[in-house]
Each structure stands twice: as structure tokens, then as C-alpha cells.
Design an enzyme around this catalytic site. Structure first.
Site, PDB file in Angstrom:
ATOM      1  N   ASP A 102       0.811  -1.223   0.000  1.00 35.02           N
ATOM      2  CA  ASP A 102       0.000   0.000   0.000  1.00 35.02           C
ATOM      3  C   ASP A 102       0.841   1.268   0.000  1.00 35.02           C
ATOM      4  O   ASP A 102       0.366   2.329  -0.396  1.00 35.02           O
ATOM      5  CB  ASP A 102      -0.835   0.020   1.290  1.00 35.02           C
ATOM      6  N   HIS A 144      -3.478   8.066   8.206  1.00 28.88           N
ATOM      7  CA  HIS A 144      -3.358   6.648   8.586  1.00 28.88           C
ATOM      8  C   HIS A 144      -1.993   6.279   9.169  1.00 28.88           C
ATOM      9  O   HIS A 144      -1.874   5.231   9.810  1.00 28.88           O
ATOM     10  CB  HIS A 144      -3.612   5.731   7.375  1.00 28.88           C
ATOM     11  N   ASP A 179     -12.807  12.600   5.948  1.00 26.99           N
ATOM     12  CA  ASP A 179     -12.378  11.690   4.877  1.00 26.99           C
ATOM     13  C   ASP A 179     -13.321  10.479   4.863  1.00 26.99           C
ATOM     14  O   ASP A 179     -13.972  10.173   5.868  1.00 26.99           O
ATOM     15  CB  ASP A 179     -10.945  11.234   5.197  1.00 26.99           C
ATOM     16  N   HIS A 181     -12.409   7.500   4.900  1.00 25.86           N
ATOM     17  CA  HIS A 181     -11.825   6.453   5.758  1.00 25.86           C
ATOM     18  C   HIS A 181     -11.656   6.948   7.196  1.00 25.86           C
ATOM     19  O   HIS A 181     -11.434   8.140   7.422  1.00 25.86           O
ATOM     20  CB  HIS A 181     -10.462   6.023   5.194  1.00 25.86           C
ATOM     21  N   ASP A 268     -12.417  11.878  -0.882  1.00 24.57           N
ATOM     22  CA  ASP A 268     -12.847  10.583  -1.423  1.00 24.57           C
ATOM     23  C   ASP A 268     -14.306  10.277  -1.078  1.00 24.57           C
ATOM     24  O   ASP A 268     -14.820   9.212  -1.412  1.00 24.57           O
ATOM     25  CB  ASP A 268     -11.917   9.427  -0.989  1.00 24.57           C
TER      26      ASP A 268
HETATM   27 ZN   LIG Z   1      -9.657   8.253   2.515  1.00 29.58          ZN
END
Ligand SMILES: [Zn+2]
EC number: 3.5.1.98
Length: 392
Positions: A102, A144, A179, A181, A268
Site C-alpha cells: 500500500d 493513517h 475523509d 476512511h 474521497d
Molecule cells: Zn480516505
């Protein structure tokens, strides 16, 4: 298209805004393989709309190792530095640090991390120095990354570094993450403290990255009740999102009384993003942003995800105008990336016709649980743990 939403025009007109930018910084950020040239597209559109002249453009400094080590471990930073020199993607140790799949290793990745981390620190510093009330780093927001691990395209957690810098002056700092996520890296970094409250609204679904951020996750130890998670389903649109956002933020403000704020505005969530999950437009996110800006706290704005590059540029340009109290023409002006905005060449993003999977009753329960946790537990600390946990 109006960019002002419900804002008080006078307060936004007076707002002093810093925008971190240098050609070298944008060039460095453009190399990120997951979002190639995105930094250039965003900056070019903001420039093409003539917004730069309303902001103070601040040249970012790269972060030093010592600055990044306020959060990241020495061993992680040393490893990132070592592999960055030759772009070695096969170093066996890299797996332990989350590097590979990733988060691919490319030559110069350490310099990229230092540039992004430093730009967010530069923005935070402009707030500390009272040079601006709002500071923007659209190429930041990599929420993250963990202290010793890269994750989800994030090599350095610039949001955490920015919060730590603001904490040098401000007692209570609020982090708000919209976001798609979960903002897991930031929540983890501050899960044990009551000085930073983290709030994340995100898609929460089996198998969806990063898999954390359930309603019951509310922080640990002294930080219990200082992490707020709002799990959502696919298809949510502007109106309902705004309703959830304001209900939660009203409670958060009443309970936490923040002195400064960092907001991660990953794009996103936009309709048309390849993540194909939420169904938002810049107008909806702009209303959420205006809601918190009216608190008139020193505020650091960061980017994040956003994989439809043109829509991400549309969104962050619209939000920049909203911060400045400016109304933009919906016709994209001629500029270097003009052809990316076809076929309609419009600033607007239309929601798709996908269904909203969020059940109204379930959302009401989410809101009332968060309100219940905040009111009962923050007021009475841990005396009522069992009652609150069982209500989740
Ligand atoms: Zn995201």
C-alpha cells in the site's frame, strides 16, 4: 454557484488565511504514485480562480528528523531514510514498517515525507504566530500513518505533527476528520489523552479499510470519551451528512470547548470518486466547514484522500473560496489542466443516483448514542462506563 453557504459574510471577509505553497513543494507532492499530479491540479485551479491574492502564501519548510520524531519512532524514520536513498522496495525490514504493497518505496520518499510534514508544521506555526486564523495545506492530511508504520498511502502523519505543534500553545485541540476512511492514525496517537479530542465520520463496513472506528471506540484511559466515531453506510448525501455532522459537532463543542482545531477534508467522499461509496458534493462539505469556522478558532485545514483528481481539485478549490467568503463562477477557467474537467468544464459535482444505504432510524441512534456518551460520561467520568458501553 454560491460558496458562502450559511456563513456570515462579514466574518469570512475579515478572515486571514495562510496557504502553504512553493513550486518545489508541489513538485515533490506530485510524485506520490497514488495521486500523480494531484497537488499541481489543485494548486493550478485555486490559482486560475484568482484566489491566491486573497491569502498569504507561505513557503513551507521541510520537517527535520527531530520534528518528525515528536511522533514517529527513530527506527522508523531511520529506515525510511535508508531505503529512500535507492528506492529499495525489497528490503526485508520494510514489511515491519508497513512499507511495500500500500505504501510503495520510491526514491526520495523520505524527502516527500519531510516536505508534507514540514508544510503542515509551517501552516500550524502561522496560527501560533497569529499570522492567520485559518491555515491550509491541501497536500497534507495523511491520517493513517502510525508512529512506527506507514499505512494506507501515508508515510508520515502530518496531522498528528500539526496537532502536537498547536498543543504547544493551546490546551485543548479538536481534530475533525471527514475523509471517507477512519482517521485511525490520529485517533491512535491521542487515544490516551483528554487534551486532544478526535472526531471521525467515515464509512464503516466489513472489509473496508482500515476496519476501525466503530461507534463504541471512544478512547482509552484518561482519553476515554475523547475519541468520537461516526460510522456511516454507502450513499450518504449532503443534507443528511450535514444533519449528522452538526448534531455531533454541537455536542463535541459543548463538552470539549476546543481552543484550536485541525480539520482533515479528504475528498474521497465525493460523488464520482473511484471509492464509489459516499455521494457528497463540495457544497455539503462546505456547509460542514462553515459550521465549524463560525466558532472562530485557529483552524488548520488539511487534504487527505481523493482519487478522482479533477473532483478533488474542484472540492478543495470550492472550500478555499468558502473560507475566503468568495463566490466562484461555475465555469472552470482556462488553465494548464483545463482539459481534465471535461465534458462539462463545470466546478460543480452532481450527486449520482445511487441509493442512500443509511437508515434514518439507525442514524438517529448513532447521534443519540454519541450525545448520551458525551453528556453522561464526560460529566461523570467513568462512573457510568457500563451504562454507556451497553448503550452502544
Ligand atoms: Zn480516505
Amino acid at each position: 454557484m454560491s460558496c458562502r453557504g450559511d456563513s456570515d459574510e462579514d466574518s469570512s471577509r475579515k478572515r486571514r488565511v495562510s496557504y502553504v505553497y512553493s513550486p518545489e513543494y508541489i513538485e515533490t507532492c506530485d510524485t506520490l504514485s497514488k495521486v500523480p499530479n494531484r497537488a499541481s491540479m489543485v494548486h493550478s485551479l485555486i490559482e486560475a480562480y484568482g484566489l491566491l491574492k486573497h491569502m498569504s502564501v507561505v513557503k513551507p519548510e521541510a520537517a527535520t528528523i527531530e520534528e518528525m520524531a515528536k511522533f514517529h519512532t527513530d527506527s522508523y524514520l531511520e529506515h525510511l531514510h535508508k531505503i529512500s536513498q535507492d528506492g529499495d522496495n525489497d528490503d526485508p525490514q520494510s514489511v515491519d514498517y508497513g512499507l511495500g504493497y500500500d505504501c510503495p518505496v520510491v526514491e526520495g520518499i523520505f524527502d516527500y515525507a519531510a516536505a508534507v510534514g514540514g508544510a503542515t508544521l509551517t501552516a500550524a506555526q502561522s496560527l501560533l504566530d497569529q499570522k492567520s486564523e485559518v491555515a491550509i495545506n491541501w497536500a497534507g492530511g495523511w491520517h493513517h500513518a502510525k508512529k512506527d508504520e506507514a499505512s494506507g498511502f501515508c508515510y508520515v502523519n502530518d496531522a498528528v505533527l500539526g496537532i502536537l505543534r498547536l498543543r504547544e500553545k493551546y490546551e485543548r485541540v479538536l481534530y475533525v476528520d471527514v475523509d471517507l476512511h477512519h482517521g485511525d492514525g490520529v485517533e491512535d496517537a491521542f487515544s490516551f489523552t483528554s487534551k486532544v479530542m478526535t472526531v471521525s465520520l467515515h464509512k464503516f463496513s466489513p472489509g473496508f479499510f482500515p476496519g476501525t472506528g466503530d461507534l463504541c471506540d471512544t478512547g482509552l484511559g484518561k482519553g476515554r470519551w475523547y475519541a468520537v466515531n461516526v460510522p456511516l453506510e454507502d450513499g450518504i448525501k449532503d443534507d443528511r451528512y450535514y444533519q449528522v455532522f452538526t448534531s455531533v459537532m454541537q455536542e463535541v463543542r459543548a463538552q470539549f470547548n476546543p481552543e484550536a482545531m485541525v480539520m482533515q477534508l479528504g475528498a474521497d467522499t465525493m460523488a464520482g470518486d473511484p471509492m464509489c461509496s459516499f455521494n457528497m458534493t463540495p457544497v455539503g462539505v462546505g456547509k460542514c466547514l462553515q459550521y465549524v469556522l463560525q466558532w472562530q478558532l485557529p483552524t488548520l485545514l488539511l487534504g487527505g484522500g481523493g482519487y478522482n483528481l479533477a473532483n478533488t481539485a474542484r472540492c478543495w478549490t470550492y472550500l478555499t473560496a468558502a473560507v475566503l467568503g468568495k463566490t466562484l463562477s461555475s465555469e472552470i477557467p482556462d488553465h494548464e489542466f483545463f482539459t481534465e474537467y471535461g465534458p462539462d468544464y463545470s466546478l460543480e459535482i452532481s450527486p449520482s443516483c445511487r441509493p442512500d444505504r443509511n437508515d434514518a432510524k439507525h442514524l438517529d441512534q448513532v447521534i443519540s448514542t454519541i450525545k448520551g456518551v458525551c453528556v453522561v460520561c464526560v460529566m461523570h467520568r467513568c462512573l457510568c462506563v457500563n451504562r454507556c458501553v451497553s448503550s452502544c
